[in-house]
Design an enzyme around this catalytic site. Structure first.
Site, short mmCIF file in Angstrom:
data_model
loop_
_atom_site.label_atom_id
_atom_site.label_comp_id
_atom_site.label_asym_id
_atom_site.label_seq_id
_atom_site.Cartn_x
_atom_site.Cartn_y
_atom_site.Cartn_z
N THR A 247 -9.77 -7.33 -28.86
CA THR A 247 -9.01 -7.42 -30.12
C THR A 247 -8.96 -8.86 -30.59
OG1 THR A 247 -7.65 -5.51 -29.56
CG2 THR A 247 -6.75 -7.03 -31.19
N ASN B 218 -16.03 3.78 -29.87
CA ASN B 218 -15.05 4.15 -28.85
C ASN B 218 -14.58 5.60 -28.95
OD1 ASN B 218 -14.11 2.30 -31.09
ND2 ASN B 218 -12.22 3.40 -30.65
N THR C 128 -3.81 -22.31 -21.37
CA THR C 128 -4.21 -22.32 -19.96
C THR C 128 -5.04 -21.08 -19.64
OG1 THR C 128 -2.19 -23.51 -19.40
CG2 THR C 128 -3.33 -22.39 -17.59
N CYS D 220 -5.26 3.47 -29.93
CA CYS D 220 -4.42 2.59 -30.74
C CYS D 220 -3.74 3.33 -31.87
CB CYS D 220 -5.25 1.46 -31.32
SG CYS D 220 -6.28 0.69 -30.08
C1 LIG Z 1 -10.89 -1.22 -26.32
C2 LIG Z 1 -11.66 -1.72 -27.47
C3 LIG Z 1 -11.27 -2.88 -28.16
C4 LIG Z 1 -10.00 -3.63 -27.83
O1 LIG Z 1 -10.10 -4.29 -26.61
P1 LIG Z 1 -8.80 -4.95 -25.96
O2 LIG Z 1 -9.39 -5.78 -24.85
O3 LIG Z 1 -7.96 -3.84 -25.47
O4 LIG Z 1 -8.16 -5.79 -27.00
C5 LIG Z 1 -12.05 -3.31 -29.20
N1 LIG Z 1 -13.16 -2.65 -29.55
C6 LIG Z 1 -13.55 -1.53 -28.92
C7 LIG Z 1 -14.80 -0.84 -29.35
C8 LIG Z 1 -12.82 -1.03 -27.86
O5 LIG Z 1 -13.21 0.08 -27.26
#
Ligand SMILES: *Cc1c(COP(=O)(O)O)cnc(C)c1O
Length: 398
Positions: free
Chosen positions: A76, A156, A245, A332
């Site tokens: 993200t 996803n 950090t 989400c």
């Molecule tokens: C899970 C996912 C994200 C978000 O990743 P995070 O590390 O949870 O922020 C973004 N893009 C895709 C395609 C994802 O499957």
């Protein structure tokens, strides 16, 4: 004995692999130094471990240098950094056009919507009913103002894989940066940033048996060098692109997770594909009318996305809650019940979108669990159809 509910939601997240966890703990409790503190042994040890992880990750995506890997909190943040970083760098010079697709992850779509309010223009390419974007349309969308093409590798929800090498060629031919969100494909499909002409690549650890809260952005340094502005300012870590950090334990774990996933990729994907295909065949045996959403020809080996006509997947998931951990799509958006924007963009009707069920298998899925899931899903679908005369008539009409 099967542990219930059976986890079939590996696209939303994965458990941490025990080998990964073991290594991570060492950097919480023993080698806990700040990787930026090079004045003592604690810091140096943490720094060396971070650099090793950076090297692993850069090796597996075929980066030219490990310096091209920037650690941050997840995909993200990586996607936000890319979009804001490129927009603030090039938007002011009049290069204010971004091309993406309408079925990207929310961390792309919500960010491009925000950028539109700030003077950027965005083209959203729609997929066909198989979930693939049209490359001619991509090429036709390019204008002299285009500064970025952002197209994901694997979706996803439907697991469909975009032809990233061809997209990369189009981007290179037009000297436009190509960003690719590879959160879902890492460790399942080979990624070569040279071959695919990728300028920026987003990665996440928790989709590949690493911890939550850590990810990486590959930022190409040569041929051509990518320049972008940071979104977080501070101590200047990560080439100034991501101050703060470094989360050494999480980074070390991420490196180990990538190494494990990529070294055993062929064996693991073969196992996943077999289980997934067995799952689909089993469900089809009970319900011949089931629909597969998205093409099976170019897809992650562990993904299934299916709809049962006349069945609301929310009802199905509720009835199966004690037995199976399922999802209808993007984790989400699942707190607010809306049918999938991905399937809607593919032109599917409401009934098909509302009936969509995303099933994903993973490293720890067993055949017994799949047998159990087939039986539970098939029975519950039948029961729902018997319960509801409307649903029954719907399924009979079709
Ligand atoms: C899970 C996912 C994200 C978000 O990743 P995070 O590390 O949870 O922020 C973004 N893009 C895709 C395609 C994802 O499957």
């Amino acid at each position: 004995m099967i542990k219930k509910p059976v986890y079939l939601d590996y696209h939303s997240t994965t458990p941490v692999d025990p080998q990964v966890l073991k290594l991570m703990i060492k950097y919480f409790t023993e080698d806990y130094g700040n990787p930026g503190s090079r004045t003592h042994e604690y810091g140096i040890r943490a720094e060396q471990a971070v650099e090793k992880a950076r090297g692993e990750i850069s090796k597996y995506i075929n980066a030219q240098s490990s310096k091209e890997i920037i650690f941050l909190s997840g995909a993200t943040e990586a996607n936000n950094l890319v979009l804001f970083g490129i927009a603030t760098k090039f938007g002011a010079e009049g290069k204010n056009h971004i091309i993406t697709s309408s079925i990207e992850h929310k961390s792309i779509l919500d960010t491009t919507e925000e950028l539109k309010k700030r003077g950027m223009t965005v083209t959203y390419l729609n997929p066909n009913n198989e979930g693939l974007i049209n490359l001619d349309e991509l090429e036709r969308s390019i204008t002299p103002k285009t500064c970025l093409i952002s197209i994901m590798h694997a979706n996803n929800e439907i697991g469909v894989l975009n032809p990233i090498e061809e997209i990369g060629r189009i981007a290179q031919k037009n000297t436009i940066f190509f960003h690719c969100d590879a959160s879902q494909s890492l460790g399942k499909v080979a990624i070569d940033v040279q071959k695919a002409g990728i300028s920026l690549l987003s990665l996440s650890a928790h989709k590949i048996y690493g911890p939550k809260g850590i990810g990486a952005l590959y930022v190409r340094q040569k041929n051509p060098r990518v320049v972008l502005n940071p979104i977080i300012y501070g101590g200047g870590q990560e080439r100034g692109l991501r101050s703060g950090t470094l989360a050494a334990p999480l980074i070390v774990a991420f490196g180990e997770a990538v190494k494990m996933a990529c070294t055993s990729m062929n064996k693991e994907t073969e196992k996943l594909r077999k289980l997934r295909d067995y799952f689909l065949a089993g469900l089809r045996k009970h319900h011949k009318d089931l629909l597969v959403n998205g093409t099976m020809a170019s897809r992650l080996p562990n993904n299934l996305n299916i709809s049962f006509r006349g069945i609301d997947s929310e009802a199905l998931m509720l009835l199966l809650r004690e037995d199976l951990a399922l999802s209808n799509g993007s984790a989400c958006t699942s707190t607010t019940w809306k049918s999938s924007y991905v399937l809607e963009a593919m032109g599917y009707d409401e009934e098909r979108c509302k009936g969509a069920l995303r099933l994903s298998v993973g490293r720890y899925t067993s055949k017994e669990e799949i047998d159990f899931a087939i039986e539970r899903i098939a029975k519950t679908v039948s029961r729902l159809r018997e319960l509801s005369p409307i649903q029954k008539s719907l399924s009979l009409v079709r």
